[in-house]
Motif scaffolding. Structure first.
Motif, mmCIF file in Angstrom:
data_model
loop_
_atom_site.group_PDB
_atom_site.id
_atom_site.type_symbol
_atom_site.label_atom_id
_atom_site.label_comp_id
_atom_site.label_asym_id
_atom_site.label_seq_id
_atom_site.Cartn_x
_atom_site.Cartn_y
_atom_site.Cartn_z
ATOM 1 N N SER A 1 0.820 -1.203 0.000
ATOM 2 C CA SER A 1 0.000 0.000 0.000
ATOM 3 C C SER A 1 0.860 1.261 0.000
ATOM 4 O O SER A 1 1.956 1.287 0.575
ATOM 5 N N SER A 2 0.351 2.312 -0.632
ATOM 6 C CA SER A 2 1.031 3.604 -0.577
ATOM 7 C C SER A 2 0.768 4.254 0.775
ATOM 8 O O SER A 2 -0.193 3.920 1.478
ATOM 9 N N CYS A 3 1.632 5.198 1.161
ATOM 10 C CA CYS A 3 1.462 5.873 2.444
ATOM 11 C C CYS A 3 1.969 7.309 2.356
ATOM 12 O O CYS A 3 2.738 7.666 1.464
ATOM 13 N N VAL A 4 1.505 8.116 3.302
ATOM 14 C CA VAL A 4 1.901 9.520 3.407
ATOM 15 C C VAL A 4 2.184 9.815 4.871
ATOM 16 O O VAL A 4 1.446 9.359 5.753
ATOM 17 N N ASP A 5 3.238 10.584 5.132
ATOM 18 C CA ASP A 5 3.582 10.983 6.493
ATOM 19 C C ASP A 5 3.076 12.400 6.753
ATOM 20 O O ASP A 5 3.369 13.326 5.983
ATOM 21 N N ILE A 6 2.325 12.565 7.844
ATOM 22 C CA ILE A 6 1.747 13.857 8.213
ATOM 23 C C ILE A 6 2.397 14.314 9.521
ATOM 24 O O ILE A 6 2.199 13.684 10.569
ATOM 25 N N PRO A 7 3.198 15.384 9.489
ATOM 26 C CA PRO A 7 3.798 15.870 10.741
ATOM 27 C C PRO A 7 2.721 16.213 11.767
ATOM 28 O O PRO A 7 1.742 16.903 11.452
ATOM 29 N N ARG A 8 2.903 15.732 12.983
ATOM 30 C CA ARG A 8 1.925 15.977 14.047
ATOM 31 C C ARG A 8 1.706 17.474 14.262
ATOM 32 O O ARG A 8 0.581 17.930 14.447
ATOM 33 N N ALA A 9 2.792 18.236 14.199
ATOM 34 C CA ALA A 9 2.713 19.671 14.461
ATOM 35 C C ALA A 9 1.896 20.419 13.409
ATOM 36 O O ALA A 9 1.460 21.547 13.650
ATOM 37 N N ASP A 10 1.681 19.795 12.240
ATOM 38 C CA ASP A 10 0.970 20.472 11.145
ATOM 39 C C ASP A 10 -0.507 20.104 11.065
ATOM 40 O O ASP A 10 -1.250 20.703 10.270
#
Length: 205
Positions: A145-154
């Motif tokens: 599966s594809s994935c994306v990282d989302i910074p917690r601070a954003d």
């Protein structure tokens, strides 16, 4: 760059009837993005998607469609938040049965809770140091599966951007409804849409 988009899923089967207002033609199963750039046909398509599950005659007039929508105790909007990573060229979309009306549930990530984003595929989060990793499909499917990282601070800023996009859509939809829906229904329908999108005019968050 990570971008959050409020999206509505175009049905996988053709609409049974052409609505009595302009409708944007989009591929079946594609995503309509809600925001300040929407045009007349986009509002028409949005309303047609909301009306599609209801028991409305194919030849129904605008007033009949508006009345049917307003009679619903709970309108459902197939879709949710789509996350796009420009640098990686990856997009993670909501799964089946996900509803845009629940977009504020994303805030629960900050408390360590995972919002439900649909199934088949089933988007799934991993809580990592300083960021959330969102997979398009979880469980055993993660391996491919594809994935994306989302910074917690954003996250808070991303959700604020979604709110702003939906508020702009709400206001533009109100203008559209007064042109295409009879006066006795236009204002109430616009108010109902703002409520179901979780951006009523009294909202400040």
């Amino acid at each position: 760059m990570i971008v959050f988009r409020a999206v509505v899923e175009v049905p996988w089967t053709p609409l049974e009837a052409r609505p009595p207002w302009p409708v944007t033609d989009m591929p079946l199963g594609s995503w309509l993005t809600l925001g300040p750039d929407c045009r007349d046909g986009d509002f028409g398509l949005f309303l047609a998607i909301l009306a599609a599950p209801l028991d409305i005659a194919p030849s129904a007039a605008p007033a009949e469609i508006a009345a049917a929508l307003l009679a619903e105790e709970c309108l459902l909007i197939p879709g949710g938040i789509q996350v796009h990573d420009d640098s990686a060229g990856q997009s993670i979309s909501p799964g089946c049965c996900s509803g845009l009306e629940d977009w504020r549930d994303w805030k629960s990530l900050l408390q360590g809770n995972e919002p439900w984003l649909g199934h088949d595929p089933t988007p799934e989060f991993a809580f990592l140091a300083g960021h959330f990793r969102l997979w398009q499909d979880g469980g055993a499917a993660r391996a491919t599966s594809s994935c994306v990282d989302i910074p917690r601070a954003d996250l808070t800023a991303h959700l604020a951007a979604v709110h702003n996009d939906l508020a702009a859509f709400r206001d533009a939809f109100s203008t559209w409804s007064h042109r295409h829906v009879p006066p006795g229904f236009a204002a109430d329908l616009a108010t109902a849409i703002g409520t179901v999108l979780a951006v009523p005019r009294s909202s400040s968050s």
